[in-house]
Design a protein around this motif. Structure first.
Motif, short mmCIF file in Angstrom:
data_model
loop_
_atom_site.label_atom_id
_atom_site.label_comp_id
_atom_site.label_asym_id
_atom_site.label_seq_id
_atom_site.Cartn_x
_atom_site.Cartn_y
_atom_site.Cartn_z
N GLN A 185 0.81 -1.22 0.00
CA GLN A 185 0.00 0.00 0.00
C GLN A 185 0.85 1.27 0.00
OE1 GLN A 185 -0.28 -2.60 2.01
NE2 GLN A 185 -2.33 -3.45 1.73
N MET A 186 2.14 1.17 0.29
CA MET A 186 3.03 2.33 0.35
C MET A 186 3.86 2.51 -0.92
SD MET A 186 4.38 1.50 4.22
CE MET A 186 5.19 3.05 4.57
N HIS A 187 3.86 1.52 -1.81
CA HIS A 187 4.82 1.50 -2.92
C HIS A 187 4.75 2.72 -3.81
CE1 HIS A 187 5.65 -3.13 -2.88
NE2 HIS A 187 6.04 -2.52 -1.78
N ALA A 188 3.56 3.06 -4.30
CA ALA A 188 3.45 4.14 -5.28
C ALA A 188 3.91 5.47 -4.69
CB ALA A 188 2.02 4.24 -5.79
N ALA A 189 3.39 5.82 -3.53
CA ALA A 189 3.73 7.11 -2.92
C ALA A 189 5.22 7.18 -2.59
CB ALA A 189 2.90 7.32 -1.65
N GLN A 190 5.79 6.08 -2.11
CA GLN A 190 7.21 6.10 -1.77
C GLN A 190 8.09 6.15 -3.01
OE1 GLN A 190 7.73 2.69 0.83
NE2 GLN A 190 7.50 3.98 2.65
N ALA A 191 7.72 5.45 -4.07
CA ALA A 191 8.48 5.51 -5.32
C ALA A 191 8.50 6.94 -5.86
CB ALA A 191 7.90 4.55 -6.35
N ILE A 192 7.35 7.59 -5.81
CA ILE A 192 7.26 8.98 -6.26
C ILE A 192 8.13 9.89 -5.40
CG2 ILE A 192 5.67 10.96 -6.36
CD1 ILE A 192 3.52 8.91 -7.32
N TRP A 252 -4.67 1.09 -10.74
CA TRP A 252 -4.23 1.52 -12.06
C TRP A 252 -3.89 3.01 -12.05
CZ3 TRP A 252 -1.78 0.99 -16.16
CH2 TRP A 252 -2.09 1.56 -17.40
N ALA A 253 -4.68 3.80 -11.34
CA ALA A 253 -4.44 5.24 -11.30
C ALA A 253 -3.08 5.55 -10.67
CB ALA A 253 -5.54 5.94 -10.52
N ASP A 254 -2.75 4.88 -9.57
CA ASP A 254 -1.45 5.11 -8.92
C ASP A 254 -0.30 4.65 -9.82
OD1 ASP A 254 -2.66 6.23 -6.75
OD2 ASP A 254 -2.40 4.50 -5.42
N SER A 255 -0.51 3.57 -10.55
CA SER A 255 0.52 3.09 -11.47
C SER A 255 0.83 4.13 -12.53
CB SER A 255 0.06 1.78 -12.13
OG SER A 255 -0.23 0.78 -11.17
N LEU A 256 -0.21 4.73 -13.08
CA LEU A 256 -0.03 5.77 -14.09
C LEU A 256 0.71 6.98 -13.52
CD1 LEU A 256 -3.51 5.71 -15.88
CD2 LEU A 256 -1.30 5.07 -16.88
N GLU A 257 0.42 7.31 -12.26
CA GLU A 257 1.08 8.47 -11.65
C GLU A 257 2.58 8.21 -11.44
OE1 GLU A 257 1.53 12.31 -9.93
OE2 GLU A 257 0.18 11.39 -11.39
N ASP A 264 1.65 -2.16 -18.44
CA ASP A 264 0.44 -2.78 -18.97
C ASP A 264 -0.08 -3.90 -18.08
OD1 ASP A 264 -1.37 -2.46 -21.27
OD2 ASP A 264 -0.91 -4.57 -21.64
N CYS A 265 0.80 -4.51 -17.32
CA CYS A 265 0.37 -5.51 -16.33
C CYS A 265 -0.65 -4.91 -15.37
CB CYS A 265 1.60 -6.03 -15.57
SG CYS A 265 1.23 -6.88 -14.02
N TYR A 266 -0.42 -3.68 -14.95
CA TYR A 266 -1.28 -3.05 -13.96
C TYR A 266 -2.60 -2.57 -14.58
CZ TYR A 266 2.72 -3.81 -11.12
OH TYR A 266 3.74 -4.45 -10.46
N ARG A 267 -2.58 -2.32 -15.89
CA ARG A 267 -3.85 -2.09 -16.59
C ARG A 267 -4.73 -3.33 -16.50
NH1 ARG A 267 -5.72 -4.18 -21.15
NH2 ARG A 267 -3.67 -4.97 -21.77
N VAL A 268 -4.14 -4.50 -16.75
CA VAL A 268 -4.89 -5.76 -16.70
C VAL A 268 -5.40 -6.03 -15.28
CG1 VAL A 268 -4.75 -8.25 -17.03
CG2 VAL A 268 -3.65 -6.72 -18.67
N LEU A 269 -4.55 -5.81 -14.28
CA LEU A 269 -4.97 -6.03 -12.89
C LEU A 269 -6.12 -5.10 -12.52
CD1 LEU A 269 -1.50 -6.48 -11.12
CD2 LEU A 269 -3.08 -8.25 -11.88
N GLY A 270 -6.05 -3.85 -12.99
CA GLY A 270 -7.13 -2.92 -12.72
C GLY A 270 -8.44 -3.38 -13.34
#
Length: 314
Positions: free
Chosen positions: A73-80, A99-104, A299-305
């Motif tokens: 749950q922390m991955h996207a914000a911490q990567a950014i 998917w939204a966080d992946s795009l960001e 694209d993996c995260y598009r499919v998961l979404g």
């Protein structure tokens, strides 16, 4: 190359063990949930700094890059945060849980120009590299992949049997490995379906899941996932192709008759985590996009979404 590692749990130490084998790499900072754990791991691996706060590592001028092994749950914000602080980052799988966080994350990677790599280890395991090399050489084409991802995790424990501070997820974490690998080996995914079993009353997640995929090449994939399976544990990949059958178990590979295939010469190590880290370091040094960059796995995260929407509706 001076590295900070955040999340010094079971998987974090696998990265630290791999990094020890890479020339010119220094572990300078360890970040973990408790000060005691951070200090103990820092001492074990010779890091000069430890803390409970990622911001402390990002503020240091002796940190060039960060490896994130923190809760999903922390991955996207911490990567950014890492990239905006001027650090290259490798974030363990999954990149995000939406998917939204992946795009960001992808947007910030493009904006900052920093290397942002995701820990899709299956791209680096010698077993899967062997199959990929056969595919790119035109010697093997996948007709079907049959994959089983099985754990016995009815309580919220990590791989070392220690209590977790967060809840794992079959779709966004464990399915991500196979969804990306199938696309990597067989082409863009054009159709995906999923069903899930009962929701665990305490953990609040589905403990069993089944996913079907089809790629643009016509190949299909069937993925079964479970946290209820009482052994054997792990992920097992059966590649059924036009010229051969392969069965991959992490870094090991056999043919359909269970005869071992020597993959020791595929790469410089038999450790997929170490090979993943070698690619991260090399991409930074060479100023290039790594295999499993956020762009290459997006694209993996598009499919998961899309699968998450199916499950929510059904």
């Amino acid at each position: 190359m001076r590295i900070a590692l955040a999340g010094a749990g079971a998987f974090g130490e696998k990265h630290l063990d791999g990094l020890k084998n890479i020339d010119g790499v220094e572990i300078t900072s360890i970040i973990s949930r408790t000060a005691e754990q951070a200090a103990a791991v820092a001492e074990k691996y010779g890091a000069k700094h430890s803390s409970t706060e990622l911001e402390d590592a990002l503020a240091r001028d002796d940190v060039d890059a960060v490896i994130l092994c923190t809760p999903t749950q922390m991955h996207a914000a911490q990567a950014i945060a890492c990239m905006k602080a001027g650090k290259h980052v490798q974030v363990e799988i999954p990149l995000a849980d939406s998917w939204a966080d992946s795009l960001e994350v992808q947007r910030v990677a493009e904006e900052t120009g920093k290397v942002c790599m995701v820990g899709h280890t299956r791209r680096f395991n010698p077993s899967h590299q062997y199959v990929h090399n056969k595919i790119t050489a035109g010697e093997f084409n996948i007709q079907q992949m049959d994959v089983q991802t099985y754990f016995f995790r009815r309580k919220n424990m990590n791989a070392k049997g220690e209590a977790r501070s967060w809840t794992d997820h079959l779709l966004w974490h464990h399915a991500a490995h196979t969804v990306d690998l199938f696309a990597y080996q067989a082409g863009k995914i054009v159709k995906a379906n999923a069903v899930e079993g009962p929701i665990h009353p305490e953990l609040g997640i589905a403990m069993d899941m089944s996913i079907q995929l089809k790629s643009e090449s016509g190949a299909i994939c069937t993925l079964s996932l479970s946290f209820n399976n009482d052994g054997p544990l792990g992920t097992f990949f059966r590649y059924i192709g036009d010229t051969a059958t392969y069965i991959a178990r992490y870094d090991d590979l056999v043919n359909g008759k269970e005869e071992p295939i020597d993959v020791s010469k595929v790469d410089v190590s038999m450790n997929g985590i170490e090979l993943q880290d070698r690619e991260f370091i090399a991409a930074i040094r060479e100023g290039r996009e790594p295999n499993s960059s956020v762009g290459k796995v997006l694209d993996c995260y598009r499919v998961l979404g899309e699968l998450e929407k199916q499950l929510a509706a059904g």
